[in-house]
Write an enzyme that holds these catalytic residues in place. Sequence first.
Site, PDB file in Angstrom:
ATOM      1  N   SER A  96      -9.754  -0.437   7.342  1.00  0.00           N
ATOM      2  CA  SER A  96      -9.184  -0.235   6.007  1.00  0.00           C
ATOM      3  C   SER A  96      -8.551  -1.452   5.352  1.00  0.00           C
ATOM      4  O   SER A  96      -8.223  -1.415   4.174  1.00  0.00           O
ATOM      5  CB  SER A  96      -8.176   0.906   6.033  1.00  0.00           C
ATOM      6  OG  SER A  96      -8.852   2.131   6.128  1.00  0.00           O
ATOM      7  N   SER A 121      -9.533   1.886   3.190  1.00  0.00           N
ATOM      8  CA  SER A 121      -8.716   2.701   2.308  1.00  0.00           C
ATOM      9  C   SER A 121      -7.677   1.889   1.526  1.00  0.00           C
ATOM     10  O   SER A 121      -7.075   2.399   0.589  1.00  0.00           O
ATOM     11  CB  SER A 121      -7.999   3.771   3.141  1.00  0.00           C
ATOM     12  OG  SER A 121      -7.077   3.173   4.053  1.00  0.00           O
ATOM     13  N   LYS A 157       0.850  -1.203   0.000  1.00  0.00           N
ATOM     14  CA  LYS A 157       0.000   0.000   0.000  1.00  0.00           C
ATOM     15  C   LYS A 157       0.883   1.250   0.000  1.00  0.00           C
ATOM     16  O   LYS A 157       1.889   1.311   0.705  1.00  0.00           O
ATOM     17  CB  LYS A 157      -0.887  -0.022   1.251  1.00  0.00           C
ATOM     18  CG  LYS A 157      -1.916   1.110   1.312  1.00  0.00           C
ATOM     19  CD  LYS A 157      -2.752   1.007   2.585  1.00  0.00           C
ATOM     20  CE  LYS A 157      -3.860   2.050   2.643  1.00  0.00           C
ATOM     21  NZ  LYS A 157      -4.667   1.919   3.871  1.00  0.00           N
TER      22      LYS A 157
END
Length: 472
Positions: free
Chosen positions: A180, A156, A81
């Site tokens: 997330s 997210s 990420k």
Amino acid sequence: ETDMDFWRLTVNEAVEMFRGRRMSCRDYVEALIERSERFVDLNAFTQFAPENIRSAARKADEHQADGGFLGPLHGIPVAIKDCIDVAGMATTAATPSLKDHVVNRTASVVTKLEKAGALVFGKTNMYELAFGITSNNDHTGPVRNPHDPSRSAGGSSSGSAAAVAAGLVPAALGTDTAGSVRIPASFCGVFGFRPTSGRYKTDGVMPLFPTRDVPGSFARSAEDLLLLDAVLCEQSERPAIDLRSLRLGLPGKYFLSGLESGVARAFAETVDQLVSWGVSVVEAEMPEVSSWLGEMSEPIRAWELERALEEYLSVSGAAVDVRSLVAGIAGQYVREEFDGALRGADAKDLAARYEHAISISLRRCRKQYCVHLEQYKLDAIIFPTTPIAATALGEEGRVVVDGKEVSVWKTMRNTVPATFFGAPGVSLPMARSIRGVPAGLEIDGLPGADRKVLAIAAAIEAMQSKEHGMRR
């Protein structure tokens, strides 16, 4: 195994193939690069450099040919990420002011994977600054759900979940502050794991609220999550799970009321399935969850957000401070959220309220959670990861579910409690199709019982695939 099918391999299967020399790392990454280029419209990556990946794969093959020691993740490509530092790459958090923020350090979580033999396969797209739960992003563009490109991949850690779901990589790292990792895992139909708070090191990971932030992982099987956790935590023991002596609790209305009809149906079928395998599923209504969380949420956010981000930006050598970072946010919605959070940061009584939240409220709610599980003699609690299935792309405020308008934030209702309890939670695919998209089942255990929670998920997955095989 034709190379057309390389993308279907789980981490454990790929590891076996490498060790048995039935596949080279170069052929494997070539197949994944090709697939990633074919599915470029999913917009899963912010940074993707095929040449770097090829050269890492060549080195992995040479290392094996020379008889070098093979780590438990030898040759496995993992996507990272884009709010987690990898030296020599930019950590952009998918926001404009950090687009050139090339860092010279690698986060511990990534270093551990690399030491175990894994290769970094690009940085994944995400909700801007990780401050939301959809996969919309006004700067880098939205991540599309591989099951239905008109829908959100969740947030997210959107790109990490989509990349694993679409077979672009067998595993990925994300972060989880309010859900997330687990929300996108649910939306994309993959396995997502939030560890016990403090289990994985957080250096080199861009923070929001350190009290609630953890790095987490995505894979296409619970066995793979067990392997990744063993590498990230250096714990390899594995509790034996006998489904017939397992006690799982239904935690009551906070988690189970107001579910989208398809999610409610899928959850009821899953509970029936568990019972048919001999699992005891018991009613274990949790008291006052909302009031426990209410008094902590705001002071933690107001006190920690600006301080933690400021420290990250300065230590990682960013050219901006928090205020200019916020001024440069692309998404209006994100900027409003940030402004709201920062407005409270200077309140006179904040220090006292924060101190109370951390030393009294947080301890109390963690204790109440543990006592609750012990009182009912539960191995874990179970509930739908998200009360609603994947929302349409572009929807940021209100969404229509079963003909009624609800707030998109309802998506994270069920994932929030674990972030205060400091508890481990795993989301596993529960239903394959609710309006054409998957939804997840979440299993939360006692803080520290990470291996057990993952082993329970693996036992359920094994039974599901056995039944699926029998039905075929």
